[in-house]
Design a protein around this motif. Structure first.
Motif, short mmCIF file in Angstrom:
data_model
loop_
_atom_site.label_atom_id
_atom_site.label_comp_id
_atom_site.label_asym_id
_atom_site.label_seq_id
_atom_site.Cartn_x
_atom_site.Cartn_y
_atom_site.Cartn_z
N LEU A 281 0.86 -1.18 0.00
CA LEU A 281 0.00 0.00 0.00
C LEU A 281 0.90 1.23 0.00
O LEU A 281 1.81 1.33 0.81
CB LEU A 281 -0.89 -0.01 1.24
N ALA A 282 0.63 2.15 -0.92
CA ALA A 282 1.48 3.33 -1.03
C ALA A 282 0.62 4.57 -1.24
O ALA A 282 -0.46 4.51 -1.85
CB ALA A 282 2.47 3.18 -2.18
N LEU A 283 1.12 5.69 -0.76
CA LEU A 283 0.49 6.99 -0.95
C LEU A 283 1.45 7.89 -1.70
O LEU A 283 2.57 8.14 -1.23
CB LEU A 283 0.12 7.61 0.40
N ASP A 284 1.05 8.36 -2.85
CA ASP A 284 1.88 9.24 -3.69
C ASP A 284 3.26 8.64 -3.95
O ASP A 284 4.28 9.33 -3.93
CB ASP A 284 2.01 10.62 -3.05
N GLY A 285 3.28 7.31 -4.15
CA GLY A 285 4.53 6.64 -4.50
C GLY A 285 5.41 6.29 -3.32
O GLY A 285 6.52 5.76 -3.52
N GLU A 286 4.94 6.52 -2.08
CA GLU A 286 5.71 6.17 -0.89
C GLU A 286 5.02 5.03 -0.17
O GLU A 286 3.84 5.14 0.19
CB GLU A 286 5.84 7.37 0.04
N PRO A 287 5.71 3.91 0.07
CA PRO A 287 5.07 2.77 0.72
C PRO A 287 4.69 3.09 2.16
O PRO A 287 5.48 3.68 2.90
CB PRO A 287 6.14 1.67 0.66
N VAL A 288 3.48 2.70 2.55
CA VAL A 288 3.01 2.94 3.92
C VAL A 288 2.66 1.65 4.65
O VAL A 288 2.57 1.64 5.88
CB VAL A 288 1.80 3.90 3.94
N ALA A 289 2.47 0.54 3.92
CA ALA A 289 2.12 -0.70 4.60
C ALA A 289 2.36 -1.90 3.70
O ALA A 289 2.33 -1.80 2.47
CB ALA A 289 0.65 -0.68 5.04
N ARG A 290 2.61 -3.04 4.35
CA ARG A 290 2.61 -4.35 3.69
C ARG A 290 1.32 -5.03 4.14
O ARG A 290 1.03 -5.09 5.34
CB ARG A 290 3.83 -5.15 4.14
#
Length: 302
Positions: A281-290
């Motif tokens: 899961l990513a927001l604006d190309g930055e991963p935030v969660a697996r």
């Protein structure tokens, strides 16, 4: 000549062995059947002859469930496929893997709620639009999430109120995942009462106008434009995936992606792999969660 996508180019026995590993943690029934298929040359010949990405195991398996076929490999399974191949093939060629998993909303909702509210949601690969409704499911707590408008884009929009579309979506749930199927049935009922708008269009060709209209709707509502997708870019060739990402980035919308760990090029190798099948899961190309591919669990990244 087979296409560039792994579903089209991977040797058919390897494809089914790979899918067995993906299914094993939650559906040993599919895992066992796929390993049997991988060792059955006469069946592999039929499956290998399917065009391009129609070789995807989930399409064949979904067709089996849709047609109430057997779920265990062996002579009886092979005989059933031989007898029903015309119907199986017709279903594979006419349908797509449009798994509309509302369980993913449990992972998507906190990220959507973290953005400036309200939001206008635009989903790529929306299927019947079930993931466009994270604020409407009574079993999902989505505090702070205010959806001003929602709509989706899909190559073949489905209708939650249509019995045949609903049957196909249920057929795509893996055997043994009873809680997941029950959640899907409940979500279909919610969507059937007030279905979100899903328009017909393909990626990347129709992305530009969809992005522009999402921005326009957000401006009219005084809201944040958000475009998201889950298990959608995986069905595109690498060059088309990269083109979609580039166009989203250039549009100015907020971007939420929920895809396999190697699907989005710029996210490859950026999330530790603990051995479980997972999405990033990513927001604006930055991963935030697996996350679990279907939203059953999430490991938030620091």
């Amino acid at each position: 000549m087979k296409g560039a996508h792994a579903y089209a180019s991977m040797p058919i026995d390897e494809l089914y062995r790979w899918f067995a590993g993906e299914a094993d943690p939650t559906s040993p029934t599919w895992g066992d059947l796929c390993r049997w298929v991988a060792d059955t040359p006469e069946l592999l010949a039929r499956l290998d002859a399917l065009p391009d990405t129609k070789r995807q195991p989930n399409l064949f398996l979904g067709a089996i469930r849709y047609l109430d076929g057997p779920l265990v490999g062996g002579p009886g399974f092979l005989a059933w496929v031989e007898q029903n191949w015309d119907a199986v093939e017709r279903l594979i060629l006419s349908r797509s893997t449009q798994t509309n998993e509302p369980g993913r909303c449990a992972v998507l909702a906190p990220v959507l709620a973290s953005l400036p509210q309200p939001v206008v949601l635009g989903e790529l690969g929306a299927s019947a639009g079930l993931c466009l409704l994270p604020d409407r499911y009574p079993w999902l707590d989505a505090p702070g999430l205010v959806v001003a408008a929602r709509w989706g884009l899909d190559a073949n929009p489905l209708d939650a109120s249509d019995p045949d579309d609903a049957r196909w979506l249920r057929a795509l749930v893996w055997p043994g995942e009873d809680a997941r199927e029950a959640r899907l049935v409940a979500a279909l009922a919610v969507a059937a009462e007030d279905a979100p708008e899903v328009v017909r269009g393909v990626l990347p060709d129709d992305l530009g106008w969809f992005l522009a209209e999402t921005v326009r709707r957000a401006e009219a509502a005084g809201a944040t434009p958000v475009v998201f997708h889950s298990a959608t870019l995986a069905y595109l060739a690498r060059a088309d995936r990269d083109a979609v990402v580039a166009e989203i980035r250039a549009s100015g919308v907020r971007w939420v992606s929920f895809e396999g760990p190697t699907v989005v090029t710029e996210l490859r190798g950026r999330v530790p792999d603990d051995g479980r099948p997972h999405f990033v899961l990513a927001l604006d190309g930055e991963p935030v969660a697996r996350c679990s591919p279907h939203g059953a669990w999430v490991d938030w990244l620091g």
